[in-house]
Design a protein around this motif. Structure first.
Motif, PDB file in Angstrom:
ATOM      1  N   VAL A 138     -12.985  -1.619  17.514  1.00  0.00           N
ATOM      2  CA  VAL A 138     -12.331  -2.929  17.389  1.00  0.00           C
ATOM      3  C   VAL A 138     -12.928  -3.694  16.208  1.00  0.00           C
ATOM      4  CG1 VAL A 138     -11.970  -5.159  18.517  1.00  0.00           C
ATOM      5  CG2 VAL A 138     -11.679  -3.033  19.815  1.00  0.00           C
ATOM      6  N   VAL A 139     -14.247  -3.655  16.071  1.00  0.00           N
ATOM      7  CA  VAL A 139     -14.907  -4.340  14.945  1.00  0.00           C
ATOM      8  C   VAL A 139     -14.445  -3.728  13.620  1.00  0.00           C
ATOM      9  CG1 VAL A 139     -17.139  -4.769  13.843  1.00  0.00           C
ATOM     10  CG2 VAL A 139     -16.893  -5.051  16.305  1.00  0.00           C
ATOM     11  N   GLY A 140     -14.322  -2.406  13.566  1.00  0.00           N
ATOM     12  CA  GLY A 140     -13.850  -1.742  12.356  1.00  0.00           C
ATOM     13  C   GLY A 140     -12.425  -2.131  12.022  1.00  0.00           C
ATOM     14  N   GLY A 141     -11.554  -2.215  13.041  1.00  0.00           N
ATOM     15  CA  GLY A 141     -10.171  -2.623  12.813  1.00  0.00           C
ATOM     16  C   GLY A 141     -10.068  -4.046  12.303  1.00  0.00           C
ATOM     17  N   VAL A 142     -10.841  -4.938  12.881  1.00  0.00           N
ATOM     18  CA  VAL A 142     -10.825  -6.341  12.431  1.00  0.00           C
ATOM     19  C   VAL A 142     -11.365  -6.451  11.013  1.00  0.00           C
ATOM     20  CG1 VAL A 142     -11.836  -8.619  12.854  1.00  0.00           C
ATOM     21  CG2 VAL A 142     -10.919  -7.275  14.756  1.00  0.00           C
ATOM     22  N   SER A 143     -12.411  -5.702  10.706  1.00  0.00           N
ATOM     23  CA  SER A 143     -12.961  -5.775   9.346  1.00  0.00           C
ATOM     24  C   SER A 143     -11.982  -5.186   8.328  1.00  0.00           C
ATOM     25  CB  SER A 143     -14.315  -5.079   9.267  1.00  0.00           C
ATOM     26  OG  SER A 143     -14.146  -3.688   9.408  1.00  0.00           O
ATOM     27  N   ALA A 144     -11.199  -4.178   8.710  1.00  0.00           N
ATOM     28  CA  ALA A 144     -10.191  -3.633   7.802  1.00  0.00           C
ATOM     29  C   ALA A 144      -9.101  -4.659   7.546  1.00  0.00           C
ATOM     30  CB  ALA A 144      -9.595  -2.352   8.373  1.00  0.00           C
ATOM     31  N   LEU A 145      -8.718  -5.410   8.572  1.00  0.00           N
ATOM     32  CA  LEU A 145      -7.720  -6.462   8.377  1.00  0.00           C
ATOM     33  C   LEU A 145      -8.252  -7.594   7.516  1.00  0.00           C
ATOM     34  CD1 LEU A 145      -6.117  -6.740  11.928  1.00  0.00           C
ATOM     35  CD2 LEU A 145      -5.018  -5.939   9.833  1.00  0.00           C
ATOM     36  N   ALA A 146      -9.541  -7.870   7.626  1.00  0.00           N
ATOM     37  CA  ALA A 146     -10.155  -8.965   6.875  1.00  0.00           C
ATOM     38  C   ALA A 146     -10.611  -8.545   5.476  1.00  0.00           C
ATOM     39  CB  ALA A 146     -11.336  -9.525   7.648  1.00  0.00           C
ATOM     40  N   CYS A 147     -10.403  -7.286   5.111  1.00  0.00           N
ATOM     41  CA  CYS A 147     -10.797  -6.751   3.785  1.00  0.00           C
ATOM     42  C   CYS A 147     -12.300  -6.834   3.560  1.00  0.00           C
ATOM     43  CB  CYS A 147     -10.069  -7.462   2.652  1.00  0.00           C
ATOM     44  SG  CYS A 147      -8.316  -7.231   2.685  1.00  0.00           S
ATOM     45  N   THR A 148     -13.071  -6.578   4.583  1.00  0.00           N
ATOM     46  CA  THR A 148     -14.524  -6.549   4.419  1.00  0.00           C
ATOM     47  C   THR A 148     -15.021  -5.118   4.559  1.00  0.00           C
ATOM     48  OG1 THR A 148     -14.854  -6.988   6.770  1.00  0.00           O
ATOM     49  CG2 THR A 148     -14.854  -8.888   5.292  1.00  0.00           C
ATOM     50  N   GLU A 149     -16.171  -4.857   4.016  1.00  0.00           N
ATOM     51  CA  GLU A 149     -16.765  -3.527   4.058  1.00  0.00           C
ATOM     52  C   GLU A 149     -17.286  -3.256   5.463  1.00  0.00           C
ATOM     53  OE1 GLU A 149     -17.598   0.033   2.269  1.00  0.00           O
ATOM     54  OE2 GLU A 149     -16.695  -1.674   1.283  1.00  0.00           O
ATOM     55  N   PHE A 150     -17.019  -2.060   5.995  1.00  0.00           N
ATOM     56  CA  PHE A 150     -17.507  -1.711   7.327  1.00  0.00           C
ATOM     57  C   PHE A 150     -17.903  -0.246   7.347  1.00  0.00           C
ATOM     58  CE2 PHE A 150     -16.939  -0.090  11.674  1.00  0.00           C
ATOM     59  CZ  PHE A 150     -17.790  -0.948  12.341  1.00  0.00           C
ATOM     60  N   ARG A 151     -19.092   0.019   7.888  1.00  0.00           N
ATOM     61  CA  ARG A 151     -19.562   1.395   8.087  1.00  0.00           C
ATOM     62  C   ARG A 151     -20.126   1.493   9.491  1.00  0.00           C
ATOM     63  NH1 ARG A 151     -20.183   4.860   3.587  1.00  0.00           N
ATOM     64  NH2 ARG A 151     -21.952   5.828   4.581  1.00  0.00           N
ATOM     65  N   TYR A 152     -19.715   2.538  10.192  1.00  0.00           N
ATOM     66  CA  TYR A 152     -20.215   2.762  11.549  1.00  0.00           C
ATOM     67  C   TYR A 152     -21.683   3.172  11.488  1.00  0.00           C
ATOM     68  CZ  TYR A 152     -15.450   2.845  13.369  1.00  0.00           C
ATOM     69  OH  TYR A 152     -14.170   2.513  13.740  1.00  0.00           O
ATOM     70  N   PRO A 153     -22.492   2.664  12.421  1.00  0.00           N
ATOM     71  CA  PRO A 153     -23.907   3.076  12.456  1.00  0.00           C
ATOM     72  C   PRO A 153     -24.067   4.443  13.108  1.00  0.00           C
ATOM     73  CG  PRO A 153     -23.471   1.491  14.181  1.00  0.00           C
ATOM     74  CD  PRO A 153     -22.204   1.612  13.385  1.00  0.00           C
ATOM     75  N   LEU A 154     -25.131   5.133  12.768  1.00  0.00           N
ATOM     76  CA  LEU A 154     -25.494   6.414  13.368  1.00  0.00           C
ATOM     77  C   LEU A 154     -24.354   7.424  13.333  1.00  0.00           C
ATOM     78  CD1 LEU A 154     -27.430   5.041  16.463  1.00  0.00           C
ATOM     79  CD2 LEU A 154     -28.385   5.783  14.290  1.00  0.00           C
ATOM     80  N   THR A 155     -23.700   7.528  12.195  1.00  0.00           N
ATOM     81  CA  THR A 155     -22.568   8.433  12.046  1.00  0.00           C
ATOM     82  C   THR A 155     -22.944   9.587  11.148  1.00  0.00           C
ATOM     83  OG1 THR A 155     -21.025   6.611  12.312  1.00  0.00           O
ATOM     84  CG2 THR A 155     -20.171   8.576  11.261  1.00  0.00           C
ATOM     85  N   ILE A 156     -22.565  10.789  11.565  1.00  0.00           N
ATOM     86  CA  ILE A 156     -22.731  11.958  10.709  1.00  0.00           C
ATOM     87  C   ILE A 156     -21.464  12.064   9.869  1.00  0.00           C
ATOM     88  CG2 ILE A 156     -23.023  14.455  10.653  1.00  0.00           C
ATOM     89  CD1 ILE A 156     -24.352  14.167  13.441  1.00  0.00           C
TER      90      ILE A 156
END
Length: 180
Positions: free
Chosen positions: A158-176
């Motif tokens: 949900v946080v990633g989707g909202v950040s994509a709508l807001a045009c902000t940079e988002f990276r998931y933590p602890l991701t391979i």
């Protein structure tokens, strides 16, 4: 101001050349004076050789010459691109964890780098969660951690989707990050 007998570097010479060119562009020097000063600047060996070139232009300290910014902010993506990028993250709410971002990357990601960037990030996160879901039940602690990982994963989607709508940079933590 460095010691006058110190030898100059190429960067020192280039700074003086930029100041002389700026003075020529402002009309404070004619072509002949500019050529003469550029020759003196390029053949200078010590800081004492560079000082006379600049003194009558700026006094004892060279003036600040503004430079253009080192980066240019990216253009704001179109509304459709933002919705596509957000849907890459939010497909997890429909149960399409890996398939949703993969479809967005293969279809709309070909024409939009913004959608592709978010789809790749969401796909990598969902592959990491899938790997954790498969591997963690082999441990006793994994049974306890698995529901927590799923809930945190849904919240992060949900946080990633909202950040994509807001045009902000988002990276998931602890991701391979398997997919580039």
């Amino acid at each position: 101001m460095p010691h006058p007998q110190l030898r100059v570097t190429n960067q020192d010479r280039e700074q003086v050349v930029e100041h002389v060119k700026a003075a020529y562009a402002e009309g404070r020097l004619d072509k002949h004076e500019m050529d003469e000063r550029l020759h003196l600047a390029m053949t200078a060996r010590t800081h004492a050789d560079l000082v006379p070139i600049m003194n009558d232009l700026y006094g004892t300290r060279p003036a600040y010459v503004p430079r253009p910014p080192a980066y240019r902010p990216a253009a704001v993506p179109a509304g459709g691109d933002r919705v596509g990028a957000a849907s890459s993250h939010l497909f997890a709410l429909l149960g399409l964890f890996v398939i949703g971002p993969l479809l967005m990357m293969v279809t709309a990601g070909r024409t939009s780098p913004y959608i592709r960037k978010h789809a790749v990030e969401a796909l990598n996160f969902h592959l990491t969660v899938l790997g954790a879901t498969v591997l963690l039940p082999f441990t006793v602690v994994g049974f306890v951690l698995l529901p927590v990982i799923w809930v945190v994963g849904l919240v992060l989607c949900v946080v990633g989707g909202v950040s994509a709508l807001a045009c902000t940079e988002f990276r998931y933590p602890l991701t391979i990050r398997l997919v580039k």
